[in-house]
Design a protein around this motif. Structure first.
Motif, PDB file in Angstrom:
ATOM      1  N   LEU A  65       0.827  -1.207   0.000  1.00  0.00           N
ATOM      2  CA  LEU A  65       0.000   0.000   0.000  1.00  0.00           C
ATOM      3  C   LEU A  65       0.861   1.258   0.000  1.00  0.00           C
ATOM      4  CD1 LEU A  65      -2.729  -1.142   2.537  1.00  0.00           C
ATOM      5  CD2 LEU A  65      -3.117  -0.555   0.147  1.00  0.00           C
ATOM      6  N   THR A  66       1.894   1.276   0.832  1.00  0.00           N
ATOM      7  CA  THR A  66       2.784   2.434   0.897  1.00  0.00           C
ATOM      8  C   THR A  66       3.412   2.710  -0.464  1.00  0.00           C
ATOM      9  OG1 THR A  66       3.278   1.960   3.215  1.00  0.00           O
ATOM     10  CG2 THR A  66       4.804   3.409   2.046  1.00  0.00           C
ATOM     11  N   LEU A  67       3.903   1.670  -1.113  1.00  0.00           N
ATOM     12  CA  LEU A  67       4.548   1.830  -2.417  1.00  0.00           C
ATOM     13  C   LEU A  67       3.551   2.265  -3.488  1.00  0.00           C
ATOM     14  CD1 LEU A  67       6.921  -1.238  -2.238  1.00  0.00           C
ATOM     15  CD2 LEU A  67       7.649   1.139  -2.599  1.00  0.00           C
ATOM     16  N   ALA A  68       2.359   1.678  -3.480  1.00  0.00           N
ATOM     17  CA  ALA A  68       1.359   2.041  -4.491  1.00  0.00           C
ATOM     18  C   ALA A  68       0.935   3.497  -4.343  1.00  0.00           C
ATOM     19  CB  ALA A  68       0.150   1.120  -4.378  1.00  0.00           C
ATOM     20  N   TRP A  69       0.659   3.920  -3.112  1.00  0.00           N
ATOM     21  CA  TRP A  69       0.290   5.321  -2.885  1.00  0.00           C
ATOM     22  C   TRP A  69       1.463   6.245  -3.223  1.00  0.00           C
ATOM     23  CZ3 TRP A  69      -4.453   6.819  -2.776  1.00  0.00           C
ATOM     24  CH2 TRP A  69      -5.460   6.064  -2.160  1.00  0.00           C
ATOM     25  N   ALA A  70       2.697   5.825  -2.905  1.00  0.00           N
ATOM     26  CA  ALA A  70       3.875   6.657  -3.207  1.00  0.00           C
ATOM     27  C   ALA A  70       4.028   6.858  -4.708  1.00  0.00           C
ATOM     28  CB  ALA A  70       5.132   6.024  -2.618  1.00  0.00           C
ATOM     29  N   LEU A  71       3.815   5.815  -5.484  1.00  0.00           N
ATOM     30  CA  LEU A  71       3.911   5.936  -6.938  1.00  0.00           C
ATOM     31  C   LEU A  71       2.808   6.843  -7.472  1.00  0.00           C
ATOM     32  CD1 LEU A  71       4.825   2.258  -7.837  1.00  0.00           C
ATOM     33  CD2 LEU A  71       6.266   4.283  -8.223  1.00  0.00           C
ATOM     34  N   TYR A  72       1.611   6.720  -6.901  1.00  0.00           N
ATOM     35  CA  TYR A  72       0.538   7.632  -7.328  1.00  0.00           C
ATOM     36  C   TYR A  72       0.922   9.078  -7.015  1.00  0.00           C
ATOM     37  CZ  TYR A  72      -3.467  10.573  -7.418  1.00  0.00           C
ATOM     38  OH  TYR A  72      -4.282  11.641  -7.684  1.00  0.00           O
ATOM     39  N   LEU A  73       1.426   9.327  -5.811  1.00  0.00           N
ATOM     40  CA  LEU A  73       1.771  10.692  -5.417  1.00  0.00           C
ATOM     41  C   LEU A  73       2.897  11.253  -6.285  1.00  0.00           C
ATOM     42  CD1 LEU A  73       1.479  10.280  -1.542  1.00  0.00           C
ATOM     43  CD2 LEU A  73       0.041  11.742  -2.987  1.00  0.00           C
ATOM     44  N   CYS A  74       3.824  10.409  -6.694  1.00  0.00           N
ATOM     45  CA  CYS A  74       4.879  10.859  -7.602  1.00  0.00           C
ATOM     46  C   CYS A  74       4.307  11.217  -8.974  1.00  0.00           C
ATOM     47  CB  CYS A  74       5.962   9.788  -7.738  1.00  0.00           C
ATOM     48  SG  CYS A  74       7.050   9.655  -6.301  1.00  0.00           S
ATOM     49  N   ALA A  75       3.284  10.479  -9.403  1.00  0.00           N
ATOM     50  CA  ALA A  75       2.611  10.832 -10.655  1.00  0.00           C
ATOM     51  C   ALA A  75       1.781  12.093 -10.480  1.00  0.00           C
ATOM     52  CB  ALA A  75       1.714   9.676 -11.104  1.00  0.00           C
ATOM     53  N   PHE A  76       1.240  12.283  -9.298  1.00  0.00           N
ATOM     54  CA  PHE A  76       0.441  13.466  -8.977  1.00  0.00           C
ATOM     55  C   PHE A  76       1.294  14.724  -9.032  1.00  0.00           C
ATOM     56  CE2 PHE A  76      -1.075  16.525  -5.823  1.00  0.00           C
ATOM     57  CZ  PHE A  76      -2.410  16.683  -6.192  1.00  0.00           C
ATOM     58  N   ASP A  77       2.517  14.643  -8.519  1.00  0.00           N
ATOM     59  CA  ASP A  77       3.427  15.794  -8.514  1.00  0.00           C
ATOM     60  C   ASP A  77       4.690  15.420  -9.284  1.00  0.00           C
ATOM     61  OD1 ASP A  77       5.306  17.808  -7.906  1.00  0.00           O
ATOM     62  OD2 ASP A  77       4.308  18.259  -6.013  1.00  0.00           O
ATOM     63  N   GLU A  78       4.720  15.799 -10.548  1.00  0.00           N
ATOM     64  CA  GLU A  78       5.836  15.401 -11.407  1.00  0.00           C
ATOM     65  C   GLU A  78       7.159  16.035 -10.989  1.00  0.00           C
ATOM     66  OE1 GLU A  78       4.979  15.601 -15.581  1.00  0.00           O
ATOM     67  OE2 GLU A  78       2.916  14.935 -15.285  1.00  0.00           O
ATOM     68  N   ASP A  79       7.110  17.194 -10.336  1.00  0.00           N
ATOM     69  CA  ASP A  79       8.356  17.807  -9.863  1.00  0.00           C
ATOM     70  C   ASP A  79       8.999  16.948  -8.770  1.00  0.00           C
ATOM     71  OD1 ASP A  79       8.015  19.915 -11.604  1.00  0.00           O
ATOM     72  OD2 ASP A  79       7.034  21.210 -10.117  1.00  0.00           O
ATOM     73  N   VAL A  80       8.180  16.433  -7.860  1.00  0.00           N
ATOM     74  CA  VAL A  80       8.678  15.531  -6.826  1.00  0.00           C
ATOM     75  C   VAL A  80       9.255  14.277  -7.476  1.00  0.00           C
ATOM     76  CG1 VAL A  80       7.983  13.972  -4.956  1.00  0.00           C
ATOM     77  CG2 VAL A  80       7.189  16.351  -4.959  1.00  0.00           C
ATOM     78  N   GLN A  81       8.533  13.735  -8.455  1.00  0.00           N
ATOM     79  CA  GLN A  81       8.991  12.525  -9.126  1.00  0.00           C
ATOM     80  C   GLN A  81      10.335  12.761  -9.821  1.00  0.00           C
ATOM     81  OE1 GLN A  81       7.474   9.253 -12.477  1.00  0.00           O
ATOM     82  NE2 GLN A  81       6.130  10.918 -11.897  1.00  0.00           N
ATOM     83  N   THR A  82      10.470  13.894 -10.480  1.00  0.00           N
ATOM     84  CA  THR A  82      11.717  14.201 -11.183  1.00  0.00           C
ATOM     85  C   THR A  82      12.885  14.300 -10.216  1.00  0.00           C
ATOM     86  OG1 THR A  82      10.545  15.365 -12.955  1.00  0.00           O
ATOM     87  CG2 THR A  82      12.874  15.888 -12.650  1.00  0.00           C
ATOM     88  N   ARG A  83      12.676  14.977  -9.101  1.00  0.00           N
ATOM     89  CA  ARG A  83      13.750  15.114  -8.105  1.00  0.00           C
ATOM     90  C   ARG A  83      14.145  13.750  -7.540  1.00  0.00           C
ATOM     91  NH1 ARG A  83      13.563  18.792  -2.545  1.00  0.00           N
ATOM     92  NH2 ARG A  83      15.412  17.849  -1.588  1.00  0.00           N
ATOM     93  N   ALA A  84      13.146  12.912  -7.245  1.00  0.00           N
ATOM     94  CA  ALA A  84      13.438  11.584  -6.707  1.00  0.00           C
ATOM     95  C   ALA A  84      14.179  10.735  -7.745  1.00  0.00           C
ATOM     96  CB  ALA A  84      12.143  10.893  -6.289  1.00  0.00           C
ATOM     97  N   ARG A  85      13.769  10.835  -9.014  1.00  0.00           N
ATOM     98  CA  ARG A  85      14.420  10.061 -10.062  1.00  0.00           C
ATOM     99  C   ARG A  85      15.878  10.486 -10.210  1.00  0.00           C
ATOM    100  NH1 ARG A  85      11.239  11.115 -13.649  1.00  0.00           N
ATOM    101  NH2 ARG A  85       9.985   9.242 -13.356  1.00  0.00           N
ATOM    102  N   GLU A  86      16.112  11.793 -10.198  1.00  0.00           N
ATOM    103  CA  GLU A  86      17.482  12.281 -10.340  1.00  0.00           C
ATOM    104  C   GLU A  86      18.359  11.779  -9.192  1.00  0.00           C
ATOM    105  OE1 GLU A  86      16.917  16.479 -10.647  1.00  0.00           O
ATOM    106  OE2 GLU A  86      16.446  16.420 -12.808  1.00  0.00           O
ATOM    107  N   GLU A  87      17.813  11.786  -7.977  1.00  0.00           N
ATOM    108  CA  GLU A  87      18.568  11.284  -6.830  1.00  0.00           C
ATOM    109  C   GLU A  87      18.872   9.797  -7.004  1.00  0.00           C
ATOM    110  OE1 GLU A  87      17.827  12.050  -2.285  1.00  0.00           O
ATOM    111  OE2 GLU A  87      16.700  10.257  -2.832  1.00  0.00           O
ATOM    112  N   ALA A  88      17.847   9.025  -7.376  1.00  0.00           N
ATOM    113  CA  ALA A  88      18.020   7.578  -7.529  1.00  0.00           C
ATOM    114  C   ALA A  88      18.993   7.241  -8.659  1.00  0.00           C
ATOM    115  CB  ALA A  88      16.670   6.915  -7.771  1.00  0.00           C
ATOM    116  N   GLN A  89      18.885   7.954  -9.777  1.00  0.00           N
ATOM    117  CA  GLN A  89      19.787   7.677 -10.898  1.00  0.00           C
ATOM    118  C   GLN A  89      21.225   8.035 -10.556  1.00  0.00           C
ATOM    119  OE1 GLN A  89      17.898   9.846 -14.117  1.00  0.00           O
ATOM    120  NE2 GLN A  89      16.757   8.033 -14.794  1.00  0.00           N
ATOM    121  N   GLU A  90      21.408   9.119  -9.830  1.00  0.00           N
ATOM    122  CA  GLU A  90      22.757   9.532  -9.442  1.00  0.00           C
ATOM    123  C   GLU A  90      23.409   8.493  -8.526  1.00  0.00           C
ATOM    124  OE1 GLU A  90      26.279  11.478  -8.794  1.00  0.00           O
ATOM    125  OE2 GLU A  90      24.766  11.880 -10.334  1.00  0.00           O
ATOM    126  N   VAL A  91      22.600   7.930  -7.599  1.00  0.00           N
ATOM    127  CA  VAL A  91      23.135   6.959  -6.639  1.00  0.00           C
ATOM    128  C   VAL A  91      23.300   5.581  -7.272  1.00  0.00           C
ATOM    129  CG1 VAL A  91      22.637   5.724  -4.482  1.00  0.00           C
ATOM    130  CG2 VAL A  91      22.222   8.192  -4.636  1.00  0.00           C
TER     131      VAL A  91
END
Length: 456
Positions: free
Chosen positions: A276-302
């Motif tokens: 549930l946590t992961l599913a809601w988190a993915l929805y929220l990242c789709a809801f706010d694309e700026d948050v999703q972009t920042r998280a993706r950049e962090e994950a890709q860098e690491v």
């Protein structure tokens, strides 16, 4: 996708709370449909709400009062009879349900199982599940997919692998179906619960799925008995660790039924809540694309194209903040209930023995007295320079009975979310935003349908 973002609602989905007084039958219908709907809207604006429905009840949203209930006066506020009635058929008198001395010895025996060292040693199983999840998601590129269903699959792989690794006699699909059937069919509030009738009176709905539960318990017993005859392997799974555990004070170990009930507790709690946590988190990242972009950049860098591991956790702070904020907006255990044992006072209100004391975590996390713009999705609330009152934020409970698997759940969620976000981009499917519905856990009604694309 700019147009998609322009049409997004101002806030992610939220439940409309009660603004009028309801009778018993109306409240019961709402509780069976969605327990969140019985919370009065005024609970978002004051520390305590009191009423009567069969017997007196109090909803508490004040951190100091909650600290008293969950930590300072733990024995005076045991889990409510309604909670025990719902959960005992599935998980017996395990850690989650037991009280007093019986709970304490089990907690002492199980605590080492979830030490940092043991949880970290299970991380490769989580990483492997994240890799398999990405392979399945990749098959949906260019169209919409139900990410709730995918996260349920992924987290069940994790919990079954860390619990019953290598046991051929363990039918994972049968266990999965039995748990889902139990939650869907019987984990609902009964009219008998609302009226406060004795727990020995059978609740009809809970008798209907007893066959599936008995089969699941019998299967688990068989695996435990066969494991006792095997030599210890080099890598110990959750069952091995639990079997080896003992109460340091009494030297007592768990017998087969106690092992089974606690294992089923970990399976039910350990996969459903993280999914549930992961599913809601993915929805929220789709809801706010700026948050999703920042998280993706962090994950890709690491990660640089690889799967996340336990060693990466400290380098993924923003992904962790997303998990924390998701747990605030959509806590899987969104409603806790206790029964007062002694005369007391909370927030200036008298509490009598037998009164039901509710902790509506969903309302607590959206309290206008405790949070700024509480319905907004803002991971920055949990940045390291911010201070959050620990009793204003209860995704895992708190006090001595705080969720024993909290570090396991967070580690799993960050590993899987970081890996997925580093490889894929998600956008909302307009008109299919999930609606939060609480039966036993806070589920997204209709699933979490998101458009899937490969990340740049």
């Amino acid at each position: 996708m700019k147009g998609m973002k322009d049409t997004a609602p101002a806030y992610p989905p939220r439940v409309k709370l009660v603004t009028e007084k309801w009778g018993i039958l109306q409240s019961l219908r709402a509780a069976q449909r969605n327990l969140i709907e019985i919370i009065p809207e005024i609970a978002l604006h004051q520390p305590i709400v009191t009423g009567k429905m069969g017997k007196p009840w109090h909803m508490v949203m004040d951190p100091d009062a909650i600290r008293r209930i969950l930590r300072d006066r733990l024995d005076d506020y045991p889990k409510s009879d309604v909670t025990k009635n719902i959960l005992r058929p599935a998980i017996g008198d395990s850690l989650f349900v037991a009280e007093g001395a019986h709970w304490r010895w089990q907690r002492r025996a199980a605590a080492p199982v979830f030490s940092h060292r043991n949880v970290a040693s299970l991380a490769p199983i989580m990483s492997a599940a994240a890799e398999r999840s990405c392979a399945r998601i990749d098959a949906h590129v260019g169209r919409a997919a139900d990410m709730y269903s995918e996260m349920v699959t992924s987290t069940f792989e994790v919990i079954s692998d860390v619990t019953f690794s290598g046991d051929e006699g363990f039918d994972r699909e049968a266990i999965h179906k039995a748990i889902d059937g139990y939650i869907d069919s019987t984990a609902k509030v009964s009219l008998f619960d609302v009226l406060g009738l004795p727990t020995w009176i059978p609740r009809p709905g809970r008798m209907m799925s007893s066959g599936g539960m008995k089969a699941m318990k019998s299967m688990a017993d068989g695996v435990i008995d066969s494991r006792k005859e095997k030599a210890e392997g080099e890598v110990m799974d959750l069952l091995d660790l639990l079997m080896a555990g003992e109460d340091p004070e009494t030297k007592r170990k768990m017998n087969t039924s106690e092992l089974r009930d606690n294992l089923l507790t970990f399976i039910v709690a350990g996969h459903e809540t993280t999914a549930l946590t992961l599913a809601w988190a993915l929805y929220l990242c789709a809801f706010d694309e700026d948050v999703q972009t920042r998280a993706r950049e962090e994950a890709q860098e690491v990660l640089k194209g690889r799967t996340a591991t336990e060693a990466d956790l400290e380098h993924l702070p923003y992904v962790r903040q997303i998990i924390d904020e998701t747990l605030r907006l959509y806590p899987p255990a969104a409603f806790l209930s206790r029964t007062a044992q002694v005369q007391d006072e909370l927030c200036g209100r008298p509490i009598a023995p037998g009164d039901t004391v509710m902790l509506p975590v969903y309302a607590l996390h959206r309290s206008r007295l405790l949070w700024d713009d509480p319905d907004a999705f803002d991971p920055e609330r949990f940045s390291k320079d911010k201070k959050v009152d620990r009793f204003a934020y209860l995704p895992f409970g708190d006090g001595p009975r705080i969720c024993i698997g909290m570090s396991f759940a967070v580690q799993e969620a960050v590993i899987i979310l970081a890996t997925i976000l580093s490889r894929f981009k998600f956008t909302r499917v307009e008109g299919k935003d999930p609606y939060p519905v609480l039966i036993l856990t806070l589920r997204p009604e209709g699933g979490v349908w998101l458009n899937v694309e490969r990340a740049d």
